[in-house]
Design a protein around this motif. Structure first.
Motif, PDB file in Angstrom:
ATOM      1  N   LEU A 112      33.775  20.867  39.311  1.00 16.17           N
ATOM      2  CA  LEU A 112      33.119  21.998  38.654  1.00 16.17           C
ATOM      3  C   LEU A 112      34.153  22.719  37.808  1.00 16.17           C
ATOM      4  O   LEU A 112      35.234  23.053  38.291  1.00 16.17           O
ATOM      5  N   ASN A 113      33.816  22.954  36.546  1.00 16.06           N
ATOM      6  CA  ASN A 113      34.798  23.630  35.709  1.00 16.06           C
ATOM      7  C   ASN A 113      34.862  25.116  36.074  1.00 16.06           C
ATOM      8  O   ASN A 113      33.961  25.658  36.723  1.00 16.06           O
ATOM      9  N   PRO A 114      35.943  25.792  35.682  1.00 14.02           N
ATOM     10  CA  PRO A 114      36.126  27.193  36.083  1.00 14.02           C
ATOM     11  C   PRO A 114      34.967  28.100  35.704  1.00 14.02           C
ATOM     12  O   PRO A 114      34.657  29.052  36.428  1.00 14.02           O
ATOM     13  N   ARG A 115      34.321  27.823  34.573  1.00 10.54           N
ATOM     14  CA  ARG A 115      33.217  28.683  34.160  1.00 10.54           C
ATOM     15  C   ARG A 115      32.059  28.612  35.155  1.00 10.54           C
ATOM     16  O   ARG A 115      31.471  29.636  35.521  1.00 10.54           O
ATOM     17  N   ILE A 116      31.719  27.406  35.605  1.00 15.13           N
ATOM     18  CA  ILE A 116      30.626  27.250  36.559  1.00 15.13           C
ATOM     19  C   ILE A 116      30.951  27.967  37.866  1.00 15.13           C
ATOM     20  O   ILE A 116      30.105  28.660  38.444  1.00 15.13           O
ATOM     21  N   ILE A 117      32.183  27.803  38.333  1.00 15.62           N
ATOM     22  CA  ILE A 117      32.587  28.472  39.573  1.00 15.62           C
ATOM     23  C   ILE A 117      32.514  29.986  39.405  1.00 15.62           C
ATOM     24  O   ILE A 117      32.027  30.703  40.289  1.00 15.62           O
ATOM     25  N   ALA A 118      32.980  30.481  38.261  1.00 13.16           N
ATOM     26  CA  ALA A 118      32.950  31.920  38.017  1.00 13.16           C
ATOM     27  C   ALA A 118      31.516  32.441  37.961  1.00 13.16           C
ATOM     28  O   ALA A 118      31.205  33.497  38.522  1.00 13.16           O
ATOM     29  N   GLU A 119      30.637  31.695  37.271  1.00 13.87           N
ATOM     30  CA  GLU A 119      29.234  32.111  37.196  1.00 13.87           C
ATOM     31  C   GLU A 119      28.603  32.145  38.580  1.00 13.87           C
ATOM     32  O   GLU A 119      27.894  33.099  38.936  1.00 13.87           O
ATOM     33  N   TYR A 120      28.842  31.108  39.358  1.00  6.67           N
ATOM     34  CA  TYR A 120      28.258  31.039  40.696  1.00  6.67           C
ATOM     35  C   TYR A 120      28.717  32.208  41.566  1.00  6.67           C
ATOM     36  O   TYR A 120      27.930  32.767  42.338  1.00  6.67           O
ATOM     37  N   ALA A 121      29.983  32.595  41.421  1.00  7.68           N
ATOM     38  CA  ALA A 121      30.547  33.657  42.254  1.00  7.68           C
ATOM     39  C   ALA A 121      30.395  35.045  41.631  1.00  7.68           C
ATOM     40  O   ALA A 121      30.930  36.018  42.159  1.00  7.68           O
ATOM     41  N   ASN A 122      29.688  35.108  40.500  1.00  3.14           N
ATOM     42  CA  ASN A 122      29.475  36.386  39.802  1.00  3.14           C
ATOM     43  C   ASN A 122      30.780  37.054  39.392  1.00  3.14           C
ATOM     44  O   ASN A 122      30.911  38.281  39.430  1.00  3.14           O
ATOM     45  N   LEU A 123      31.745  36.251  39.003  1.00  2.00           N
ATOM     46  CA  LEU A 123      32.985  36.779  38.452  1.00  2.00           C
ATOM     47  C   LEU A 123      32.831  36.999  36.953  1.00  2.00           C
ATOM     48  O   LEU A 123      31.973  36.383  36.307  1.00  2.00           O
ATOM     49  N   ASP A 124      33.647  37.847  36.393  1.00  2.00           N
ATOM     50  CA  ASP A 124      33.629  38.101  34.950  1.00  2.00           C
ATOM     51  C   ASP A 124      34.193  36.873  34.236  1.00  2.00           C
ATOM     52  O   ASP A 124      35.363  36.514  34.412  1.00  2.00           O
ATOM     53  N   LEU A 125      33.350  36.234  33.404  1.00  2.26           N
ATOM     54  CA  LEU A 125      33.755  34.978  32.761  1.00  2.26           C
ATOM     55  C   LEU A 125      34.951  35.153  31.836  1.00  2.26           C
ATOM     56  O   LEU A 125      35.832  34.294  31.768  1.00  2.26           O
ATOM     57  N   LEU A 126      34.971  36.241  31.112  1.00  2.37           N
ATOM     58  CA  LEU A 126      36.088  36.474  30.200  1.00  2.37           C
ATOM     59  C   LEU A 126      37.373  36.708  30.979  1.00  2.37           C
ATOM     60  O   LEU A 126      38.440  36.183  30.638  1.00  2.37           O
ATOM     61  N   GLU A 127      37.293  37.497  32.047  1.00  8.25           N
ATOM     62  CA  GLU A 127      38.474  37.764  32.851  1.00  8.25           C
ATOM     63  C   GLU A 127      39.036  36.471  33.433  1.00  8.25           C
ATOM     64  O   GLU A 127      40.251  36.255  33.445  1.00  8.25           O
ATOM     65  N   VAL A 128      38.153  35.595  33.901  1.00 10.00           N
ATOM     66  CA  VAL A 128      38.600  34.346  34.496  1.00 10.00           C
ATOM     67  C   VAL A 128      39.297  33.467  33.475  1.00 10.00           C
ATOM     68  O   VAL A 128      40.336  32.850  33.767  1.00 10.00           O
ATOM     69  N   GLN A 129      38.771  33.399  32.263  1.00 16.61           N
ATOM     70  CA  GLN A 129      39.396  32.555  31.237  1.00 16.61           C
ATOM     71  C   GLN A 129      40.802  33.021  30.876  1.00 16.61           C
ATOM     72  O   GLN A 129      41.616  32.236  30.396  1.00 16.61           O
ATOM     73  N   PHE A 130      41.071  34.300  31.126  1.00 14.38           N
ATOM     74  CA  PHE A 130      42.404  34.812  30.845  1.00 14.38           C
ATOM     75  C   PHE A 130      43.255  34.945  32.108  1.00 14.38           C
ATOM     76  O   PHE A 130      44.418  35.320  32.033  1.00 14.38           O
ATOM     77  N   ASP A 131      42.662  34.626  33.254  1.00 12.61           N
ATOM     78  CA  ASP A 131      43.423  34.676  34.505  1.00 12.61           C
ATOM     79  C   ASP A 131      42.723  33.804  35.542  1.00 12.61           C
ATOM     80  O   ASP A 131      41.912  34.265  36.334  1.00 12.61           O
ATOM     81  N   TYR A 132      43.065  32.512  35.537  1.00 14.62           N
ATOM     82  CA  TYR A 132      42.414  31.569  36.442  1.00 14.62           C
ATOM     83  C   TYR A 132      42.767  31.817  37.904  1.00 14.62           C
ATOM     84  O   TYR A 132      42.121  31.258  38.797  1.00 14.62           O
ATOM     85  N   SER A 133      43.770  32.632  38.177  1.00 17.85           N
ATOM     86  CA  SER A 133      44.096  32.921  39.575  1.00 17.85           C
ATOM     87  C   SER A 133      42.953  33.657  40.272  1.00 17.85           C
ATOM     88  O   SER A 133      42.872  33.665  41.506  1.00 17.85           O
ATOM     89  N   LEU A 134      42.055  34.278  39.502  1.00 17.95           N
ATOM     90  CA  LEU A 134      40.906  34.976  40.090  1.00 17.95           C
ATOM     91  C   LEU A 134      39.985  34.026  40.845  1.00 17.95           C
ATOM     92  O   LEU A 134      39.197  34.459  41.695  1.00 17.95           O
ATOM     93  N   LEU A 135      40.081  32.737  40.544  1.00 21.17           N
ATOM     94  CA  LEU A 135      39.239  31.759  41.218  1.00 21.17           C
ATOM     95  C   LEU A 135      39.690  31.497  42.653  1.00 21.17           C
ATOM     96  O   LEU A 135      38.940  30.918  43.442  1.00 21.17           O
ATOM     97  N   ASP A 136      40.894  31.902  42.989  1.00 11.77           N
ATOM     98  CA  ASP A 136      41.409  31.633  44.332  1.00 11.77           C
ATOM     99  C   ASP A 136      40.509  32.225  45.413  1.00 11.77           C
ATOM    100  O   ASP A 136      40.312  31.627  46.470  1.00 11.77           O
ATOM    101  N   SER A 137      39.955  33.389  45.131  1.00  9.27           N
ATOM    102  CA  SER A 137      39.144  34.084  46.143  1.00  9.27           C
ATOM    103  C   SER A 137      37.825  33.376  46.430  1.00  9.27           C
ATOM    104  O   SER A 137      37.205  33.617  47.466  1.00  9.27           O
ATOM    105  N   VAL A 138      37.370  32.520  45.514  1.00 11.26           N
ATOM    106  CA  VAL A 138      36.080  31.841  45.706  1.00 11.26           C
ATOM    107  C   VAL A 138      36.234  30.325  45.764  1.00 11.26           C
ATOM    108  O   VAL A 138      35.244  29.601  45.813  1.00 11.26           O
ATOM    109  N   ALA A 139      37.479  29.834  45.751  1.00  7.38           N
ATOM    110  CA  ALA A 139      37.711  28.393  45.688  1.00  7.38           C
ATOM    111  C   ALA A 139      37.160  27.666  46.902  1.00  7.38           C
ATOM    112  O   ALA A 139      36.580  26.577  46.788  1.00  7.38           O
ATOM    113  N   ASP A 140      37.308  28.247  48.096  1.00 12.02           N
ATOM    114  CA  ASP A 140      36.812  27.581  49.298  1.00 12.02           C
ATOM    115  C   ASP A 140      35.296  27.477  49.279  1.00 12.02           C
ATOM    116  O   ASP A 140      34.724  26.458  49.683  1.00 12.02           O
TER     117      ASP A 140
END
Length: 457
Positions: A32-60
């Motif tokens: 799953l690309n980062p955008r899909i993961i961010a959308e699923y977890a209701n993260l800010d898509l723009l913020e994630v694209q500029f800081d992929y470390s935000l995905l750590d909290s929802v990676a599991d």
């Protein structure tokens, strides 16, 4: 089964597959690309694209969404189109659209009149003409801005890679995913004609040139060939690694032009890769069925990913020589019922699995959450895990990489440019330098080449 034992089993699946041994079952590889993961977890898509470390909290949580033998989270890479990097160089080639996606508009980096310059010294032409046009901060009129921008894009790309690699490593260790091909065994490049059309002349430009400047295009492809070879050249070849090559112009060409203009330089590159034990993995964009017989000329063991086409024809013509991927319609995940999704997967597996050499994949990767139905996706991956089992595991299949016995041309990939180190001149200026430094200087030249070419693919 322990996590360690699961990982060993998964590692063995891929080791067998890429060493021409029928595995226990077909490895299931999805991400799953980062955008899909961010959308699923209701993260800010723009913020994630500029800081992929935000995905750590929802990676599991993301790792539980689908079954996969490989880590289901993609790393930040060239394919991620890291926006901060392109903004650092004021790119016109890759820009963020109103939907937040990095997009590639049709752009021209080389004028029709500049073919002679490209043919004479392609590296100089790219550095002096193409890069400053495609990435405005790399203009030659402001050397200070250029230097600072180069440092910025390197730092940003390294930062984002550093943001995702630890997350992936944690998931791989925690859930026992396939550890991946050995470091340095993969790469990414383009066919010379595709590179020429994509960033230099544009789609519309090359479509005119093929009628008016046919000879110059052929000479340009020959001139670009060693650069494209060096761009993708792995430092540590392995059967499990591969050089990715998206191929997108041939289906828009007449077969005569494809055979005479596009194909020769591409074949030379992949044959010289094969001679060095390097596997290539072309993505055959659009429908290549009219070229299916010509594809038989590619080196054995090539991993061919098809977007569209006839699975039966692909299996009949290519299944005994190549590893096949693709052909499953992604849109079925969105519009189909769970049973329809599974039935289509069974249909393709029943055609492609016998005899080995098959990895299930979609015709294209999903870009956003709306491209898929996650329940269908999960059902599909679990079906493949349970269904795609071989009853003749351990038997050999297909043809091994470089079974054609291509010979290494030691001069292939070498080219002349005023921007490559002249060892004799360097030695004359620094006479105390030992001869052992010559190889290091060449490595530095090729690292610079890859950095700049990666800004254009």
């Amino acid at each position: 089964m322990s996590v360690k034992e699961l990982q060993q089993e998964r590692n063995q699946l891929f080791s067998d597959l890429f060493n021409n041994i029928i595995p226990k079952r077909m490895p299931v590889s999805f991400a799953l690309n980062p955008r899909i993961i961010a959308e699923y977890a209701n993260l800010d898509l723009l913020e994630v694209q500029f800081d992929y470390s935000l995905l750590d909290s929802v990676a599991d949580e993301a790792a539980q969404l689908i079954y996969s033998d490989t880590c289901p989270m993609m790393p930040a890479s060239l394919a991620s189109r890291i926006p901060g990097g392109y903004q650092a160089i004021d790119s016109q080639s890759f820009q963020m659209g109103s939907n937040g996606f990095m997009q590639h508009p049709e752009v021209v980096g080389m004028e029709e009149s500049e073919y002679p310059d490209l043919i004479a010294d392609p590296y100089a032409c790219i550095l002096e003409k193409v890069l400053p046009r495609q990435h405005k901060a790399l203009g030659l009129d402001d050397p200070v801005r250029r230097s600072l921008s180069i440092s910025a894009v390197q730092a940003e790309n390294n930062r984002q890679l550093g943001n995702t690699i630890p997350i992936m490593k944690r998931l791989i260790d925690k859930y026992g995913y396939y550890q991946g091909a050995p470091a340095g065994s993969g790469g990414f490049t383009a066919a010379p004609y595709d590179f020429l059309s994509d960033q230099l002349r544009s789609f519309s430009g090359i479509s005119k040139d093929i009628r008016r400047n046919r000879t110059q295009i052929m000479e340009a492809c020959e001139a670009l060939m060693p650069l494209m070879f060096q761009l993708g050249l792995p430092s540590n070849p392995s059967p499990e690694g591969a050089v990715g090559m998206p191929l997108h112009m041939p289906t828009f060409m007449r077969e005569k032009d494809f055979v005479e203009v596009w194909l020769p330089s591409y074949l030379k590159i992949v044959q010289q890769y094969a001679a060095r034990g390097i596997r290539t993995s072309p993505f055959l964009e659009d429908n290549w069925m009219r070229y299916v017989d010509i594809l038989q000329e590619l080196p054995a063991g090539t991993v061919m990913m098809f977007e569209y086409g006839d699975p039966k024809l692909v299996k009949e013509k290519l299944g005994d020589k190549f590893i096949i991927k693709g052909l499953y319609p992604l849109d079925l995940l969105k519009r189909g019922t769970k049973q329809q999704v599974i039935d289509k997967a069974k249909e393709i597996c029943d055609i492609m699995l016998p005899g080995g050499g098959y990895i299930f994949s979609f015709d294209k990767g999903p870009l956003m959450l709306s491209d898929i139905n996650l329940e269908n996706y999960r059902a599909l991956t679990e079906f493949l895990r349970d269904y795609a089992v071989y009853d003749n595991a351990g038997e050999s299949y297909g043809r091994k990489l470089n079974s054609e016995n291509y010979e290494i041309d030691p001069d292939f990939g070498k080219f002349e440019s005023k921007y490559l180190t002249d060892w004799d001149a360097y030695k004359a200026k620094y006479p105390m330098t030992p001869d052992s430094m010559k190889e290091h200087l060449n490595n530095y030249d090729m690292a610079s080449l890859r950095f700049y070419l990666n800004l254009l693919v």
